[in-house]
Design an enzyme around this catalytic site. Sequence first.
Site, PDB file in Angstrom:
ATOM      1  N   LYS A 135     -89.188 -48.628  10.935  1.00  0.00           N
ATOM      2  CA  LYS A 135     -87.998 -47.509  10.384  1.00  0.00           C
ATOM      3  C   LYS A 135     -88.549 -46.635   9.368  1.00  0.00           C
ATOM      4  O   LYS A 135     -88.145 -45.332   9.333  1.00  0.00           O
ATOM      5  CB  LYS A 135     -86.827 -48.264  10.285  1.00  0.00           C
ATOM      6  CG  LYS A 135     -86.195 -49.069  11.432  1.00  0.00           C
ATOM      7  CD  LYS A 135     -86.065 -48.116  12.849  1.00  0.00           C
ATOM      8  CE  LYS A 135     -85.096 -48.630  13.748  1.00  0.00           C
ATOM      9  NZ  LYS A 135     -85.056 -47.736  15.114  1.00  0.00           N
ATOM     10  N   ALA A 180     -81.570 -45.518  26.568  1.00  0.00           N
ATOM     11  CA  ALA A 180     -80.068 -45.199  26.812  1.00  0.00           C
ATOM     12  C   ALA A 180     -79.195 -46.111  27.712  1.00  0.00           C
ATOM     13  O   ALA A 180     -78.202 -45.760  28.294  1.00  0.00           O
ATOM     14  CB  ALA A 180     -80.033 -43.719  26.965  1.00  0.00           C
ATOM     15  N   SER A 181     -79.868 -46.983  28.297  1.00  0.00           N
ATOM     16  CA  SER A 181     -79.086 -47.920  29.157  1.00  0.00           C
ATOM     17  C   SER A 181     -77.706 -48.789  28.737  1.00  0.00           C
ATOM     18  O   SER A 181     -77.005 -49.211  29.264  1.00  0.00           O
ATOM     19  CB  SER A 181     -80.067 -48.897  29.907  1.00  0.00           C
ATOM     20  OG  SER A 181     -80.767 -49.618  29.016  1.00  0.00           O
ATOM     21  N   ARG A 182     -78.004 -48.919  27.462  1.00  0.00           N
ATOM     22  CA  ARG A 182     -76.856 -49.670  26.649  1.00  0.00           C
ATOM     23  C   ARG A 182     -76.771 -49.051  25.192  1.00  0.00           C
ATOM     24  O   ARG A 182     -77.511 -48.382  24.582  1.00  0.00           O
ATOM     25  CB  ARG A 182     -77.003 -50.991  26.667  1.00  0.00           C
ATOM     26  CG  ARG A 182     -78.332 -51.581  26.132  1.00  0.00           C
ATOM     27  CD  ARG A 182     -78.488 -53.083  26.246  1.00  0.00           C
ATOM     28  NE  ARG A 182     -79.059 -53.593  25.069  1.00  0.00           N
ATOM     29  CZ  ARG A 182     -79.284 -54.830  25.074  1.00  0.00           C
ATOM     30  NH1 ARG A 182     -79.036 -55.804  25.881  1.00  0.00           N
ATOM     31  NH2 ARG A 182     -79.812 -55.386  24.014  1.00  0.00           N
ATOM     32  N   ASN A 233     -91.692 -47.783  29.659  1.00  0.00           N
ATOM     33  CA  ASN A 233     -92.031 -48.268  28.127  1.00  0.00           C
ATOM     34  C   ASN A 233     -92.567 -47.517  27.225  1.00  0.00           C
ATOM     35  O   ASN A 233     -93.608 -46.906  27.402  1.00  0.00           O
ATOM     36  CB  ASN A 233     -92.754 -49.352  28.659  1.00  0.00           C
ATOM     37  CG  ASN A 233     -93.331 -50.106  27.392  1.00  0.00           C
ATOM     38  OD1 ASN A 233     -92.764 -49.810  26.251  1.00  0.00           O
ATOM     39  ND2 ASN A 233     -94.359 -51.034  27.325  1.00  0.00           N
ATOM     40  N   VAL A 234     -91.671 -47.336  26.398  1.00  0.00           N
ATOM     41  CA  VAL A 234     -91.989 -46.001  25.452  1.00  0.00           C
ATOM     42  C   VAL A 234     -93.166 -46.356  24.582  1.00  0.00           C
ATOM     43  O   VAL A 234     -93.902 -45.533  24.066  1.00  0.00           O
ATOM     44  CB  VAL A 234     -90.823 -45.601  24.268  1.00  0.00           C
ATOM     45  CG1 VAL A 234     -89.682 -45.075  25.076  1.00  0.00           C
ATOM     46  CG2 VAL A 234     -90.575 -46.823  23.486  1.00  0.00           C
ATOM     47  N   SER A 254     -83.156 -46.510  10.680  1.00  0.00           N
ATOM     48  CA  SER A 254     -82.085 -47.365  10.026  1.00  0.00           C
ATOM     49  C   SER A 254     -82.075 -47.635   8.534  1.00  0.00           C
ATOM     50  O   SER A 254     -83.002 -47.003   7.825  1.00  0.00           O
ATOM     51  CB  SER A 254     -82.701 -48.679  10.798  1.00  0.00           C
ATOM     52  OG  SER A 254     -81.895 -49.892   9.801  1.00  0.00           O
ATOM     53  N   ILE A 313     -74.050 -51.520  12.982  1.00  0.00           N
ATOM     54  CA  ILE A 313     -73.446 -50.842  14.246  1.00  0.00           C
ATOM     55  C   ILE A 313     -73.045 -52.187  15.348  1.00  0.00           C
ATOM     56  O   ILE A 313     -73.949 -52.896  15.556  1.00  0.00           O
ATOM     57  CB  ILE A 313     -74.093 -49.871  14.828  1.00  0.00           C
ATOM     58  CG1 ILE A 313     -74.475 -48.815  13.805  1.00  0.00           C
ATOM     59  CG2 ILE A 313     -73.200 -49.304  16.104  1.00  0.00           C
ATOM     60  CD1 ILE A 313     -73.276 -48.063  12.924  1.00  0.00           C
ATOM     61  N   TYR A 355     -89.666 -54.543  11.360  1.00  0.00           N
ATOM     62  CA  TYR A 355     -88.549 -53.605  11.575  1.00  0.00           C
ATOM     63  C   TYR A 355     -88.542 -52.593  10.559  1.00  0.00           C
ATOM     64  O   TYR A 355     -88.296 -51.142  10.770  1.00  0.00           O
ATOM     65  CB  TYR A 355     -87.091 -54.261  12.052  1.00  0.00           C
ATOM     66  CG  TYR A 355     -86.021 -53.663  12.414  1.00  0.00           C
ATOM     67  CD1 TYR A 355     -86.000 -53.026  13.763  1.00  0.00           C
ATOM     68  CD2 TYR A 355     -85.371 -53.145  11.340  1.00  0.00           C
ATOM     69  CE1 TYR A 355     -84.852 -52.160  14.101  1.00  0.00           C
ATOM     70  CE2 TYR A 355     -84.062 -52.329  12.021  1.00  0.00           C
ATOM     71  CZ  TYR A 355     -83.759 -51.931  13.168  1.00  0.00           C
ATOM     72  OH  TYR A 355     -82.764 -51.286  13.587  1.00  0.00           O
TER      73      TYR A 355
HETATM   74  P1  NAI Z   1     -79.843 -52.186  22.254  1.00  0.00           P
HETATM   75  O1  NAI Z   1     -80.673 -53.589  22.183  1.00  0.00           O
HETATM   76  O2  NAI Z   1     -78.369 -52.480  22.365  1.00  0.00           O
HETATM   77  O3  NAI Z   1     -80.465 -51.198  23.358  1.00  0.00           O
HETATM   78  C1  NAI Z   1     -81.702 -50.784  22.809  1.00  0.00           C
HETATM   79  C2  NAI Z   1     -82.120 -49.702  23.921  1.00  0.00           C
HETATM   80  O4  NAI Z   1     -83.524 -49.512  23.984  1.00  0.00           O
HETATM   81  C3  NAI Z   1     -81.823 -50.386  25.584  1.00  0.00           C
HETATM   82  O5  NAI Z   1     -81.745 -49.448  26.223  1.00  0.00           O
HETATM   83  C4  NAI Z   1     -83.401 -51.025  26.126  1.00  0.00           C
HETATM   84  O6  NAI Z   1     -83.537 -50.912  27.360  1.00  0.00           O
HETATM   85  C5  NAI Z   1     -84.183 -49.739  25.439  1.00  0.00           C
HETATM   86  N1  NAI Z   1     -85.615 -50.302  25.116  1.00  0.00           N
HETATM   87  C6  NAI Z   1     -86.179 -51.580  24.478  1.00  0.00           C
HETATM   88  N2  NAI Z   1     -87.345 -51.855  24.501  1.00  0.00           N
HETATM   89  C7  NAI Z   1     -87.838 -50.406  24.952  1.00  0.00           C
HETATM   90  C8  NAI Z   1     -88.940 -49.928  25.445  1.00  0.00           C
HETATM   91  N3  NAI Z   1     -90.276 -50.636  25.260  1.00  0.00           N
HETATM   92  N4  NAI Z   1     -89.147 -48.885  26.071  1.00  0.00           N
HETATM   93  C9  NAI Z   1     -87.965 -47.831  26.631  1.00  0.00           C
HETATM   94  N5  NAI Z   1     -86.874 -48.358  26.207  1.00  0.00           N
HETATM   95  C10 NAI Z   1     -86.755 -49.758  25.497  1.00  0.00           C
HETATM   96  O7  NAI Z   1     -79.706 -51.603  20.776  1.00  0.00           O
HETATM   97  P2  NAI Z   1     -79.050 -50.606  19.807  1.00  0.00           P
HETATM   98  O8  NAI Z   1     -78.414 -51.557  18.845  1.00  0.00           O
HETATM   99  O9  NAI Z   1     -78.097 -49.797  20.640  1.00  0.00           O
HETATM  100  O10 NAI Z   1     -80.075 -49.984  18.855  1.00  0.00           O
HETATM  101  C11 NAI Z   1     -80.361 -48.703  19.553  1.00  0.00           C
HETATM  102  C12 NAI Z   1     -81.117 -48.054  18.093  1.00  0.00           C
HETATM  103  O11 NAI Z   1     -80.744 -47.986  16.986  1.00  0.00           O
HETATM  104  C13 NAI Z   1     -82.523 -48.776  17.771  1.00  0.00           C
HETATM  105  O12 NAI Z   1     -83.753 -48.047  17.554  1.00  0.00           O
HETATM  106  C14 NAI Z   1     -82.124 -49.772  16.854  1.00  0.00           C
HETATM  107  O13 NAI Z   1     -83.180 -50.022  15.797  1.00  0.00           O
HETATM  108  C15 NAI Z   1     -81.070 -48.589  16.028  1.00  0.00           C
HETATM  109  N6  NAI Z   1     -80.396 -49.082  15.012  1.00  0.00           N
HETATM  110  C16 NAI Z   1     -79.204 -50.118  15.460  1.00  0.00           C
HETATM  111  C17 NAI Z   1     -78.421 -50.435  14.443  1.00  0.00           C
HETATM  112  C18 NAI Z   1     -77.395 -51.490  14.973  1.00  0.00           C
HETATM  113  O14 NAI Z   1     -76.658 -52.013  13.890  1.00  0.00           O
HETATM  114  N7  NAI Z   1     -77.155 -51.867  16.258  1.00  0.00           N
HETATM  115  C19 NAI Z   1     -78.410 -50.398  13.115  1.00  0.00           C
HETATM  116  C20 NAI Z   1     -79.660 -49.445  12.709  1.00  0.00           C
HETATM  117  C21 NAI Z   1     -80.552 -48.864  13.570  1.00  0.00           C
END
Ligand code: NAI
Length: 259
Positions: free
Chosen positions: A171, A25-27, A75-76, A154, A200, A167
């Site tokens: 999912k 949830a950092s971004r 790290n999850v 997703s 998104i 991926y």
């Molecule tokens: P993002 O890349 O902007 O944010 C990902 C977040 O996950 C960051 O806060 C990061 O620090 C954290 N993260 C990454 N690896 C990690 C780890 N090993 N342990 C703990 N935290 C970790 O990604 P976004 O776009 O916000 O995506 C969030 C979720 O939504 C993901 O699961 C993604 O697969 C899913 N999603 C996103 C879509 C899109 O169009 N952006 C579409 C469908 C699903």
Amino acid sequence: MTLFRERRGNSMLELTGKTAIITGASRGIGKAIAMKLASLGADIAFLHFMDSENAAKTEQELSALGVRAKGYECNVADFEATATAINQVIEDFGEVHILVNNAGIVRDNLILKMTEADFDAVLSVNLKGAFNMIKNLYPHFMKKRRGRIINIASIVGINGNAGQANYASAKAGMIGLTKSVAKELGARNVTVNAIAPGFIHTDMTDGMPEKAREAALAAIPLKRAGEVEDIANLAAFLASDEAAYITGEVIKVDGGMAI
Ligand code: NAI
């Protein structure tokens, strides 16, 4: 049960007194979910990984909404690390009511070029990460006899996608995990649902090649990318008392992309 006997001028979801753990949830989408739940009164514990600067900003923005908020580097994909983080959250916040498994990564490539490391990394974070969180938190939910689990999957996990075999597998696995755990934990008053976002607008999709972005947009009946708030709104509903009788569902939020 009272059947809508009172008229409420301002019907609004309410999460005051609830605590949520949100991964990643950092971004992006995770941050939007954290902000939405906090705006409805929930205290927020969130996990992040190698993104400390954004995490500090998120913690500040959440606190400014007048709730308790704390970020934890974790790290999850690391089972022991998730156990430690969850124990720390319970110690810091007391009861936890809501878990949102949102952390995710991509390592896109056609299967011809996809390496074993790319496959393992995506499965470890996206799928095993959700398992690790659920496995380590569910004894707490069982003891309290309530809980909400929301997994961010997703539409690619439903339809598949060329260049995303890792991926899409992760999912799709998350959807199986959602339905299985919903069956196991229903008797403990724990609901488990998945949100399947489409395309998104986030840092993750901003990193896509221009051609792939154009193709994705052309396939959306609503003719726009979704915003992070579109996902956060559904997460808030699923976390609320209003969604108490919904479990094992996979709900698409995709502007019609996967009809
Ligand atoms: P993002 O890349 O902007 O944010 C990902 C977040 O996950 C960051 O806060 C990061 O620090 C954290 N993260 C990454 N690896 C990690 C780890 N090993 N342990 C703990 N935290 C970790 O990604 P976004 O776009 O916000 O995506 C969030 C979720 O939504 C993901 O699961 C993604 O697969 C899913 N999603 C996103 C879509 C899109 O169009 N952006 C579409 C469908 C699903």
